[in-house]
Design an enzyme around this catalytic site. Structure first.
Site, PDB file in Angstrom:
ATOM      1  N   LYS A  37       0.835  -1.210   0.000  1.00 55.71           N
ATOM      2  CA  LYS A  37       0.000   0.000   0.000  1.00 55.71           C
ATOM      3  C   LYS A  37       0.867   1.258   0.000  1.00 55.71           C
ATOM      4  CE  LYS A  37      -0.409  -0.587   4.997  1.00 55.71           C
ATOM      5  NZ  LYS A  37      -1.188  -1.277   6.042  1.00 55.71           N
ATOM      6  N   ARG A 136     -10.567  -1.908  14.390  1.00 53.89           N
ATOM      7  CA  ARG A 136     -10.450  -1.117  13.168  1.00 53.89           C
ATOM      8  C   ARG A 136     -11.430  -1.765  12.207  1.00 53.89           C
ATOM      9  NH1 ARG A 136      -4.609   0.185  10.462  1.00 53.89           N
ATOM     10  NH2 ARG A 136      -4.973  -1.849   9.525  1.00 53.89           N
ATOM     11  N   TYR A 255      13.967  30.617   9.734  1.00 55.99           N
ATOM     12  CA  TYR A 255      12.696  31.286   9.996  1.00 55.99           C
ATOM     13  C   TYR A 255      12.417  31.400  11.491  1.00 55.99           C
ATOM     14  CZ  TYR A 255      11.140  30.823   5.127  1.00 55.99           C
ATOM     15  OH  TYR A 255      11.000  30.929   3.775  1.00 55.99           O
ATOM     16  N   MET A 303      10.678  24.638   3.538  1.00 56.99           N
ATOM     17  CA  MET A 303      10.045  23.805   2.505  1.00 56.99           C
ATOM     18  C   MET A 303      11.057  22.996   1.695  1.00 56.99           C
ATOM     19  SD  MET A 303       7.350  24.828  -0.509  1.00 56.99           S
ATOM     20  CE  MET A 303       5.933  25.120   0.528  1.00 56.99           C
TER      21      MET A 303
HETATM   22  C1  LIG Z   1      -0.401  -2.204   6.648  1.00 54.18           C
HETATM   23  C2  LIG Z   1      -0.919  -3.555   6.990  1.00 54.18           C
HETATM   24  C3  LIG Z   1      -0.044  -4.655   7.040  1.00 54.18           C
HETATM   25  C4  LIG Z   1       1.458  -4.522   6.945  1.00 54.18           C
HETATM   26  O1  LIG Z   1       1.934  -4.003   8.170  1.00 54.18           O
HETATM   27  P1  LIG Z   1       3.490  -3.879   8.491  1.00 54.18           P
HETATM   28  O2  LIG Z   1       3.519  -3.561   9.942  1.00 54.18           O
HETATM   29  O3  LIG Z   1       4.025  -2.785   7.654  1.00 54.18           O
HETATM   30  O4  LIG Z   1       4.131  -5.178   8.191  1.00 54.18           O
HETATM   31  C5  LIG Z   1      -0.600  -5.907   7.205  1.00 54.18           C
HETATM   32  N1  LIG Z   1      -1.949  -6.063   7.356  1.00 54.18           N
HETATM   33  C6  LIG Z   1      -2.800  -5.028   7.355  1.00 54.18           C
HETATM   34  C7  LIG Z   1      -4.253  -5.270   7.540  1.00 54.18           C
HETATM   35  C8  LIG Z   1      -2.317  -3.738   7.184  1.00 54.18           C
HETATM   36  O5  LIG Z   1      -3.163  -2.690   7.195  1.00 54.18           O
END
Ligand SMILES: *Cc1c(COP(=O)(O)O)cnc(C)c1O
Length: 366
Positions: A37, A136, A255, A303
């Site tokens: 992702k 979640r 800054y 920046m």
């Molecule tokens: C992002 C994610 C992972 C991978 O997690 P890592 O800690 O980066 O290995 C695995 N399963 C789900 C559901 C995730 O959201």
């Protein structure tokens, strides 16, 4: 050698392959299904995915449909199963067109996913996410058990859950989540099971099930956000020194004039800033590696530019390369200094930062 003229994220695909192999050894008989992702955590999905496929990965996870579509086109003719973690959002035709498999997170999503099939007997394979304590996404355990009794369960290929505290090995919630998931096995006799992401792989046999889903460990971050001998750094962020300046005691830097030189200082102005992904909030605690030493940021990150204290380093010049994380500065430590985690440091590296690749993607090209 030409001098680097802009920030660069160098991705070592051989180190990525070594990490995949190390995780496979740890996972034993469980399949290692990479999580790619957010553009492979900022490293660039295409080269990363193709190299992992070359190393033997055949199932991948991404968060969004758009990421899945991009991954499908990055993989081209290579057959791979791609799971979409965000769930089924009524985009059935698009998912089917790209042969993407939704991770179903609610009971309603199953019915909708099946209803999107072109014909009633058309298979609608899916993965099922069950919430065992993270609160979640996913069905409750009770919902999963009642789903298991219905004909819809037939198309469930994978039952997965996600740990809340994998980076705290002795947290009691870890074992509770593993037990809760294991208890679902008899209800889904044909499905495979998955619980562990990166850190979970290092929690022991009870966490491996049939498939593990590492993201960040593939990309060089040790379990529990601590460097680990089996995990090699993969990403290295560098930026060039643009200018050297000498400031007198009492002068302010940057800054807001918030930093006041306690004595005469030599400052390197470095061409990287928050628009490249160097967190502004890392401010006073940030550091870079130059001239063989680790040196602190001084003044605010702006920046496009940050300032490093290079006082006493005679050998630092415009055009020199400053490492912001990589082989000398471990990502885990840089993240801790910035009061965040490696995931955020990596995924915030901006699109304008050039990605370069060491090693090849398995097709003989970077
Ligand atoms: C992002 C994610 C992972 C991978 O997690 P890592 O800690 O980066 O290995 C695995 N399963 C789900 C559901 C995730 O959201």
């Amino acid at each position: 050698m030409t001098l680097p003229s802009a920030p660069e994220l160098r991705v070592d695909l051989d180190a990525l392959a070594a990490n995949f192999a190390a995780l496979q050894r740890r996972a034993g008989a469980a399949e290692v299904a990479p999580v790619l992702k957010a553009d492979a955590y900022g490293l660039g999905q295409g080269p990363v995915a193709r190299r992992l496929w070359h190393e033997g990965a055949r199932r991948f996870f991404v968060a969004r449909r758009s990421e899945g579509e991009a991954l499908r086109s990055d993989l081209g003719p290579r057959t791979a199963e791609i799971f979409i973690l965000d769930g089924y959002l009524g985009d059935g035709p698009a998912l089917r067109a790209a042969a993407l498999t939704p991770v179903i997170n609610t009971q309603e999503q199953i019915a909708a996913w099946r209803a999107s099939a072109p014909a009633q007997d058309h298979p609608s394979p899916f993965a099922l996410q069950v919430d065992t304590g993270l609160n979640r996404l996913g069905l409750t355990v009770a919902e999963a058990l009642s789903l298991a009794e219905t004909p819809e369960a037939r198309d469930c290929q994978l039952v997965l859950s996600h740990l809340a505290c994998a980076d705290t090995p002795d947290h009691p919630l870890n074992a509770r989540q593993a037990r809760a998931l294991a208890a679902l096995r008899p209800a889904f006799p044909k499905a495979r099971f998955s619980l562990a992401a990166s850190s979970g792989i290092f929690l022991g046999d009870d966490f491996r099930f049939d498939m593990v889903r590492p993201g960040v460990a593939l990309f060089g971050v040790g379990p529990f956000e601590t460097p680990h001998p089996e995990i090699r750094p993969v990403a290295r962020l560098t930026a060039p020194v643009l200018q050297i300046r000498h400031v007198a005691e009492g002068d302010t830097i940057g800054y807001g004039a918030g930093f006041i030189a306690p004595h005469a200082l030599k400052i390197a102005l470095v061409g990287a800033g928050y628009a490249d992904g160097v967190l502004r909030s890392s401010g006073a605690n940030g550091y870079g590696f130059v001239g063989g030493e680790r040196r602190p940021f001084v003044g605010r990150v702006s920046m496009d530019i940050l300032a490093l204290d290079v006082t006493g380093l005679s050998d630092v010049h415009p055009g020199d390369c400053v490492e912001l994380f990589g082989d000398h500065l471990r990502l885990e430590d840089v993240a801790r200094a910035a009061n965040t985690i490696s995931y955020e440091i990596l995924s915030r590296i901006a699109p304008r930062v050039t990605r370069t690749y060491l090693g090849d993607d398995g097709d003989g090209r970077p």
